[in-house]
Scaffold this active site. Sequence first.
Site, PDB file in Angstrom:
ATOM      1  N   ASN A 175      -3.332   2.876   5.020  1.00 55.19           N
ATOM      2  CA  ASN A 175      -2.502   1.576   4.939  1.00 55.19           C
ATOM      3  C   ASN A 175      -2.675   0.819   6.526  1.00 55.19           C
ATOM      4  O   ASN A 175      -2.797   1.577   7.584  1.00 55.19           O
ATOM      5  CB  ASN A 175      -0.929   2.097   4.944  1.00 55.19           C
ATOM      6  CG  ASN A 175      -0.742   2.595   3.502  1.00 55.19           C
ATOM      7  OD1 ASN A 175      -1.677   2.487   2.541  1.00 55.19           O
ATOM      8  ND2 ASN A 175       0.383   2.888   3.219  1.00 55.19           N
ATOM      9  N   GLY A 176      -2.620  -0.338   6.358  1.00 56.23           N
ATOM     10  CA  GLY A 176      -2.535  -1.217   7.455  1.00 56.23           C
ATOM     11  C   GLY A 176      -3.912  -2.051   7.762  1.00 56.23           C
ATOM     12  O   GLY A 176      -4.391  -2.227   6.567  1.00 56.23           O
ATOM     13  N   CYS A 202       0.720  -1.268   0.121  1.00 56.89           N
ATOM     14  CA  CYS A 202       0.131  -0.116   0.035  1.00 56.89           C
ATOM     15  C   CYS A 202       0.793   1.228   0.085  1.00 56.89           C
ATOM     16  O   CYS A 202       1.951   1.046   0.708  1.00 56.89           O
ATOM     17  CB  CYS A 202      -1.112   0.092   1.144  1.00 56.89           C
ATOM     18  SG  CYS A 202      -2.068  -1.350   1.393  1.00 56.89           S
ATOM     19  N   HIS A 245      16.645 -37.850   2.189  1.00 63.20           N
ATOM     20  CA  HIS A 245      15.640 -38.175   3.190  1.00 63.20           C
ATOM     21  C   HIS A 245      14.208 -37.417   3.035  1.00 63.20           C
ATOM     22  O   HIS A 245      13.396 -37.212   3.755  1.00 63.20           O
ATOM     23  CB  HIS A 245      16.136 -37.251   4.402  1.00 63.20           C
ATOM     24  CG  HIS A 245      17.528 -37.855   4.951  1.00 63.20           C
ATOM     25  ND1 HIS A 245      17.522 -39.043   5.653  1.00 63.20           N
ATOM     26  CD2 HIS A 245      18.638 -37.298   5.082  1.00 63.20           C
ATOM     27  CE1 HIS A 245      18.687 -39.279   6.045  1.00 63.20           C
ATOM     28  NE2 HIS A 245      19.680 -38.329   5.439  1.00 63.20           N
ATOM     29  N   GLU A 289       9.138 -15.856  -6.375  1.00 58.99           N
ATOM     30  CA  GLU A 289       8.623 -14.501  -6.188  1.00 58.99           C
ATOM     31  C   GLU A 289       8.591 -13.835  -7.431  1.00 58.99           C
ATOM     32  O   GLU A 289       7.369 -13.238  -7.594  1.00 58.99           O
ATOM     33  CB  GLU A 289       9.625 -13.738  -5.410  1.00 58.99           C
ATOM     34  CG  GLU A 289       9.718 -13.891  -3.860  1.00 58.99           C
ATOM     35  CD  GLU A 289      10.645 -12.761  -3.474  1.00 58.99           C
ATOM     36  OE1 GLU A 289      10.377 -12.196  -2.050  1.00 58.99           O
ATOM     37  OE2 GLU A 289      11.710 -12.802  -4.029  1.00 58.99           O
ATOM     38  N   LYS A 328      13.791 -16.532  -4.832  1.00 58.06           N
ATOM     39  CA  LYS A 328      13.739 -15.673  -5.897  1.00 58.06           C
ATOM     40  C   LYS A 328      13.025 -15.944  -6.951  1.00 58.06           C
ATOM     41  O   LYS A 328      12.246 -15.429  -7.824  1.00 58.06           O
ATOM     42  CB  LYS A 328      15.275 -15.337  -6.297  1.00 58.06           C
ATOM     43  CG  LYS A 328      15.796 -14.294  -5.315  1.00 58.06           C
ATOM     44  CD  LYS A 328      15.252 -12.896  -5.522  1.00 58.06           C
ATOM     45  CE  LYS A 328      15.218 -12.114  -4.030  1.00 58.06           C
ATOM     46  NZ  LYS A 328      14.609 -12.771  -3.115  1.00 58.06           N
ATOM     47  N   LYS A 344       6.455  -5.030  -1.311  1.00 53.30           N
ATOM     48  CA  LYS A 344       7.801  -4.590  -1.040  1.00 53.30           C
ATOM     49  C   LYS A 344       8.118  -4.383   0.451  1.00 53.30           C
ATOM     50  O   LYS A 344       9.010  -5.106   1.086  1.00 53.30           O
ATOM     51  CB  LYS A 344       8.361  -3.221  -1.538  1.00 53.30           C
ATOM     52  CG  LYS A 344       9.865  -2.963  -1.355  1.00 53.30           C
ATOM     53  CD  LYS A 344      10.641  -4.164  -1.998  1.00 53.30           C
ATOM     54  CE  LYS A 344      12.081  -3.755  -1.855  1.00 53.30           C
ATOM     55  NZ  LYS A 344      13.173  -5.074  -2.220  1.00 53.30           N
ATOM     56  N   ARG A 388       6.057  -0.961  -4.218  1.00 52.29           N
ATOM     57  CA  ARG A 388       5.599  -1.403  -3.039  1.00 52.29           C
ATOM     58  C   ARG A 388       4.602  -2.686  -3.124  1.00 52.29           C
ATOM     59  O   ARG A 388       4.528  -3.581  -2.150  1.00 52.29           O
ATOM     60  CB  ARG A 388       4.923  -0.379  -2.057  1.00 52.29           C
ATOM     61  CG  ARG A 388       5.870   0.636  -1.587  1.00 52.29           C
ATOM     62  CD  ARG A 388       5.176   1.898  -1.061  1.00 52.29           C
ATOM     63  NE  ARG A 388       4.397   1.362   0.098  1.00 52.29           N
ATOM     64  CZ  ARG A 388       5.086   1.715   1.420  1.00 52.29           C
ATOM     65  NH1 ARG A 388       6.200   2.168   1.500  1.00 52.29           N
ATOM     66  NH2 ARG A 388       4.464   1.334   2.227  1.00 52.29           N
ATOM     67  N   TRP A 432      -3.062  -2.764  -1.611  1.00 52.53           N
ATOM     68  CA  TRP A 432      -2.498  -4.257  -1.680  1.00 52.53           C
ATOM     69  C   TRP A 432      -3.753  -4.858  -0.778  1.00 52.53           C
ATOM     70  O   TRP A 432      -3.748  -4.794   0.199  1.00 52.53           O
ATOM     71  CB  TRP A 432      -1.459  -4.364  -1.175  1.00 52.53           C
ATOM     72  CG  TRP A 432      -0.618  -5.798  -1.354  1.00 52.53           C
ATOM     73  CD1 TRP A 432       0.009  -6.354  -2.308  1.00 52.53           C
ATOM     74  CD2 TRP A 432      -0.655  -6.824  -0.178  1.00 52.53           C
ATOM     75  NE1 TRP A 432       0.447  -7.553  -1.872  1.00 52.53           N
ATOM     76  CE2 TRP A 432      -0.267  -7.934  -0.823  1.00 52.53           C
ATOM     77  CE3 TRP A 432      -1.219  -6.818   1.230  1.00 52.53           C
ATOM     78  CZ2 TRP A 432      -0.013  -9.079   0.102  1.00 52.53           C
ATOM     79  CZ3 TRP A 432      -1.117  -8.093   2.014  1.00 52.53           C
ATOM     80  CH2 TRP A 432      -0.544  -9.168   1.273  1.00 52.53           C
ATOM     81  N   GLU A 437      17.444 -18.973  -0.666  1.00 56.86           N
ATOM     82  CA  GLU A 437      16.998 -17.416  -1.408  1.00 56.86           C
ATOM     83  C   GLU A 437      17.110 -17.571  -2.972  1.00 56.86           C
ATOM     84  O   GLU A 437      16.142 -17.022  -3.439  1.00 56.86           O
ATOM     85  CB  GLU A 437      18.379 -16.484  -1.182  1.00 56.86           C
ATOM     86  CG  GLU A 437      18.151 -15.175  -1.714  1.00 56.86           C
ATOM     87  CD  GLU A 437      17.084 -14.379  -1.205  1.00 56.86           C
ATOM     88  OE1 GLU A 437      16.861 -13.459  -2.021  1.00 56.86           O
ATOM     89  OE2 GLU A 437      16.392 -14.888  -0.135  1.00 56.86           O
TER      90      GLU A 437
END
Length: 621
Positions: A100-101, A2, A517, A501, A498, A616, A27, A74, A494
């Site tokens: 926002n929130g 947001c 395993h 995402e 990526k 973001k 964002r 968002w 990581e």
Amino acid sequence: MCGIVGYVGPREAVDFLLEGLRRLEYRGYDSSGVVTLENDQLSVTKTAGRVDDLAHALKDRSHSGNVGVGHTRWATHGAATDENAHPHLDGSQVLALVHNGVIENFRAIKQRLLNHGCEFRSATDSEVIAQLLAYELESLPKEISASADPYATLVEAVQNALAQLQGTYGLAVVFRDWPDAIVVARLGSPLVIGIGNGEHFIASDGSPLVGHTEKIVYLADHEIAVVTANAIRVIHRDQGDVGHDIKLLKLDSTDVELNGYAHYMLKEIYEQPETVRNALRGRLDRDAATAVFGGLNMSPQQLQSVQRFVLTACGTSWHASLLGEYMIEALARIPVEVEYASELRYRNPPLAPNTLLFALTQSGETIDTLAALREMKRKGYPTMSICNVVGSTIAREADGGIYLHAGPEIGVASTKAFTAQCVVMALLALYFGRLRDLSYEAGLKIIDALEQLPDQVKQALQTHDEARRVAEKYADANNFLYLGRLYNFPAALEGALKLKEISYIHAEGYPAAEMKHGPIALVDEHTPSVVIVPQSAVYDKVLANVEEIKARGGPVIAIVDDGDNRVAEIADDIIQVPTVTDFLQPIVANVPLQLLAYHIALVRGCDVDKPRNLAKSVTVE
């Protein structure tokens, strides 16, 4: 997550609002909108989709006015629709609000307002705030004497409404009957006020303010501000009117522009050699063979008494924390626990008295990390932040900290901030190692390795064409495995993140030896395995894991040291990176992993900088 912009001054507000919203696209969002105020009328335009869709809609509407706010949403409550987009109006259209929130008790408030006859148009928690504000405003006397504060009624209504909210908010509100002002409020969601010449700007971070002002005011939790063209009045919930410190905005236009790159993500991948230099600058002391930090705010004697570290973070920062655990335990011999911040804030683990918390976050506003830090502070533990944004909430609330100096990271998928975090982790391992048992000679060797790292990361960027070739070969795969051992296990995690995402491909990271395993059941000819196989103490072990994958028909993409021809005899594809000391291998190996994800996403037609469903800065739980 947001974005908020606002303007009050002599110019047409919509011009700044639209420009600011474009700068906040990084964002993460799914709808956007603006409201301007002119001739006692609120004019709202909002739409699901991108800011370009909003700009197209604005062409057909008049949006004059010198006061206005805008928003990129968002979704948290309600789907991404025009009705759920911000700004939200109350039923009588006396105010418009962006938020926002998350408001946790919105259902109870909504039911109470429904009982009073309010009609709701959206499924959001944010509209509840707008309706509640209007209700509180209606409940107060409207007439005030000429000698009284002209905003007294407004401030009281806002304070009464905020006192009923549970959750987090960054709010910007315009009022029909106060046409010269914007009211902003903050609890857990950042807001910045930019100071101009006879004008003021509002934003959820500094990027929309670049080129408009260099002077900013950070709003703190439980503060509201009445912002007019010529004044800022800040009121704290408990303290009444308070002063505000003016800070310098440390951004320039080159930080928020593409500068010839196709995407911000690619630009930030290529900025990593300089990122490493900036993270190291002024922090290496060859005379003492140690690292130097200016913001820890604890003496060497106090730090020497620390018996355990807790590193807490989310997402990519959690992976950097895991690498930090390996580094600190190896070089400093101090036990380290890595905790997901979203778990630590509720898990209440027993901790030793001499425990030090490090909170890792790119934005410095991650709500889970902030809550975990506050919980640890409440229990009396010293806290440190490792973050990228100067003046962010976590940076301000921690007892001390270290800035990454990576510069603004616009791409939603973190690249250079992760690299900077890993470098800072190496510096911390060196620093605490020298406080303990690490010898002078060993410290110098680490410094030598760190000083070579920027050039080695630059060399790793030369894998670009090879990463693109491999990406084109495997872009149709729907599942990937990422494998590494010791320091390279966090790098595997990581690398998998990526890919997930930005390409939306299912990918998982594992320690290479864990394949047998369970995960080896996933191996087939359609599932590539990306294996990090540098020359290290477990080189032959990882090579054996590669053989296990090949024996089951799985394609292998190997990240190897320069000149390593042994892996090439087994793997389907290899990408060679510079040879570095073992604890720095993940930083160098991560570069082709980033490029691989980037090019796979491009081949699949994905929006690299603004991947679906992601934000973001995650400021909601």
